[in-house]
Design a protein around this motif. Structure first.
Motif, PDB file in Angstrom:
ATOM      1  N   HIS A  14       0.836  -1.192   0.000  1.00  0.00           N
ATOM      2  CA  HIS A  14       0.000   0.000   0.000  1.00  0.00           C
ATOM      3  C   HIS A  14       0.880   1.254   0.000  1.00  0.00           C
ATOM      4  CE1 HIS A  14      -4.322   0.388   1.229  1.00  0.00           C
ATOM      5  NE2 HIS A  14      -3.979   1.644   1.104  1.00  0.00           N
ATOM      6  N   ARG A  15       0.594   2.233  -0.856  1.00  0.00           N
ATOM      7  CA  ARG A  15       1.317   3.512  -0.819  1.00  0.00           C
ATOM      8  C   ARG A  15       0.288   4.635  -0.904  1.00  0.00           C
ATOM      9  NH1 ARG A  15       4.457   0.179  -0.029  1.00  0.00           N
ATOM     10  NH2 ARG A  15       6.502  -0.238  -0.959  1.00  0.00           N
ATOM     11  N   VAL A  16       0.250   5.469   0.112  1.00  0.00           N
ATOM     12  CA  VAL A  16      -0.668   6.611   0.084  1.00  0.00           C
ATOM     13  C   VAL A  16       0.160   7.890   0.175  1.00  0.00           C
ATOM     14  CG1 VAL A  16      -2.703   7.688   1.121  1.00  0.00           C
ATOM     15  CG2 VAL A  16      -2.398   5.210   1.309  1.00  0.00           C
ATOM     16  N   TYR A  17      -0.075   8.804  -0.759  1.00  0.00           N
ATOM     17  CA  TYR A  17       0.615  10.092  -0.743  1.00  0.00           C
ATOM     18  C   TYR A  17      -0.407  11.210  -0.568  1.00  0.00           C
ATOM     19  CZ  TYR A  17       4.686   7.708  -2.682  1.00  0.00           C
ATOM     20  OH  TYR A  17       5.756   6.856  -2.874  1.00  0.00           O
ATOM     21  N   VAL A  18       0.028  12.278   0.100  1.00  0.00           N
ATOM     22  CA  VAL A  18      -0.799  13.485   0.148  1.00  0.00           C
ATOM     23  C   VAL A  18       0.000  14.621  -0.460  1.00  0.00           C
ATOM     24  CG1 VAL A  18      -2.217  12.868   2.155  1.00  0.00           C
ATOM     25  CG2 VAL A  18      -0.019  14.019   2.517  1.00  0.00           C
ATOM     26  N   VAL A  19      -0.735  15.611  -0.992  1.00  0.00           N
ATOM     27  CA  VAL A  19      -0.082  16.837  -1.441  1.00  0.00           C
ATOM     28  C   VAL A  19      -0.634  17.952  -0.554  1.00  0.00           C
ATOM     29  CG1 VAL A  19      -1.756  17.136  -3.354  1.00  0.00           C
ATOM     30  CG2 VAL A  19       0.424  18.353  -3.405  1.00  0.00           C
ATOM     31  N   THR A  20       0.283  18.773  -0.048  1.00  0.00           N
ATOM     32  CA  THR A  20      -0.129  19.851   0.858  1.00  0.00           C
ATOM     33  C   THR A  20       0.259  21.203   0.277  1.00  0.00           C
ATOM     34  OG1 THR A  20       1.929  19.799   2.111  1.00  0.00           O
ATOM     35  CG2 THR A  20       0.154  18.384   2.911  1.00  0.00           C
ATOM     36  N   ILE A  21      -0.523  22.197   0.639  1.00  0.00           N
ATOM     37  CA  ILE A  21      -0.178  23.591   0.321  1.00  0.00           C
ATOM     38  C   ILE A  21      -0.234  24.336   1.644  1.00  0.00           C
ATOM     39  CG2 ILE A  21      -0.885  25.676  -0.906  1.00  0.00           C
ATOM     40  CD1 ILE A  21      -2.046  23.926  -3.109  1.00  0.00           C
ATOM     41  N   SER A  22       0.853  24.931   2.018  1.00  0.00           N
ATOM     42  CA  SER A  22       0.975  25.607   3.325  1.00  0.00           C
ATOM     43  C   SER A  22       0.527  24.689   4.464  1.00  0.00           C
ATOM     44  CB  SER A  22       0.134  26.880   3.349  1.00  0.00           C
ATOM     45  OG  SER A  22       0.490  27.723   2.313  1.00  0.00           O
TER      46      SER A  22
END
Ligand SMILES: CC(C)(COP(=O)(O)OP(=O)(O)OC[C@H]1O[C@@H](n2cnc3c(N)ncnc32)[C@H](O)[C@@H]1OP(=O)(O)O)[C@@H](O)C(=O)NCCC(=O)NCCS
Length: 270
Positions: A56-64
């Motif tokens: 399983h690979r979960v990525y998030v993208v964040t802004i500030s």
């Protein structure tokens, strides 16, 4: 602000669950296991028990620091990846974030193919996958029918265990115990019975028995390819298409941490 992609952690799960829910048409929520009331608990499992979810690979993208999107991938056998789901918050769309999540996975893992399923009606997602280079594949139809009137309750294998799963996650699976061979079904919320093949979806007698076991159930639901469409009257709710990206060797020449050739453009003006 420059968006940043990183592996997800347990604390991200509530935001991920919210993004998942917000990104689907509410009419489809009754048919999605991860739109049920225990979704956050279910989505937490890979983070609580990573040794059981090595694929399983979960990525998030964040802004500030704020979560703007996520992607949930699986590593299948021999260099094949599967994108289970991808969503970007409505306030962050159109800035290349979805592309960057896919790019991140492909640059971190030595994949030869990346497969996914996408609703044929999803204009934005199909445009995204088209741009990246995913090919077109077979179509799956999501269909429902009303359950026949309840008759005699079906015997449910390991009833209390499936009930505990249902109470925890809002969905569960079970095997029937009457008849010559057990049949597999799923519960999604109180009203929906998931049928895993055409013959169970068509089997009035058995559906009537299962309905008697779970009196709040109203609807049978299944997914079918063009060769397995049910012969009984049904309603088509949506269609999905399987799409595959063949990853060129130059895209990840030396495996983990190399750059892919996928373009990742951030259009962030902040
Ligand atoms: C589909 C989705 C993930 C796209 O996220 P995004 O971050 O806005 O996508 P990107 O900015 O990386 O878009 C890359 C390319 O996809 C295409 N694209 C994305 N959104 C589009 C839209 N609304 N209309 C047309 N093309 C679109 C464009 O070609 C775009 O490139 P461009 O900006 O140079 O024109 C987002 O709209 C979303 O979360 N939708 C709801 C959830 C969903 O449908 N998930 C996919 C499940 S399979």
């Amino acid at each position: 602000m420059i968006p940043s992609v990183r592996p997800a952690v347990l604390e991200d799960v509530p935001s991920i669950a919210r993004l998942f829910l917000e990104s689907f048409d509410p009419d489809l929520h009754p048919f999605l296991t991860q739109a049920q009331r225990g979704a956050s608990r279910f989505m937490s499992l890979p983070f609580l028990y990573p040794h059981m979810h090595g694929h399983h690979r979960v990525y998030v993208v964040t802004i500030s620091g704020r979560i703007a999107g996520y992607a949930d991938f699986r590593l299948m056998s021999s260099g094949q990846g599967f994108l289970s789901y991808l969503a970007v918050a409505s306030w962050a769309r159109g800035r290349g974030l979805a592309s960057s999540l896919i790019h991140k996975f492909l640059s971190a893992e030595p994949m030869t193919t990346l497969t996914l399923d996408v609703f044929t009606s999803n204009v934005a997602a199909n445009a995204l996958y088209e741009k990246i280079g995913f090919s077109h594949g077979p179509v799956t139809t999501w269909a429902t029918r009303e359950l026949p009137e309840a008759t005699v309750p079906e015997a449910i294998g390991a009833f209390s265990v499936q009930q505990a799963a249902f109470d925890t996650y809002g969905f569960s699976e079970f095997l029937t115990e009457s008849g010559s061979s057990p049949e597999r079904f799923g519960r999604i919320g109180h009203r929906v019975l998931r049928c895993f093949n055409t013959s169970t979806f068509e089997n009035d007698r058995q559906l009537a028995r299962v309905r008697a076991s779970f009196p709040q159930m109203k609807i049978a639901f299944g997914t079918f390819d063009s060769n397995t469409m049910p012969a009984v009257p049904h309603e088509v709710i949506v269609r999905s298409e399987r799409r595959v990206l063949t990853v060129s060797p130059q895209a990840n020449p030396s495996g983990p941490s190399s750059e892919t050739k996928l373009e990742t453009q951030y259009h962030d003006e902040d």
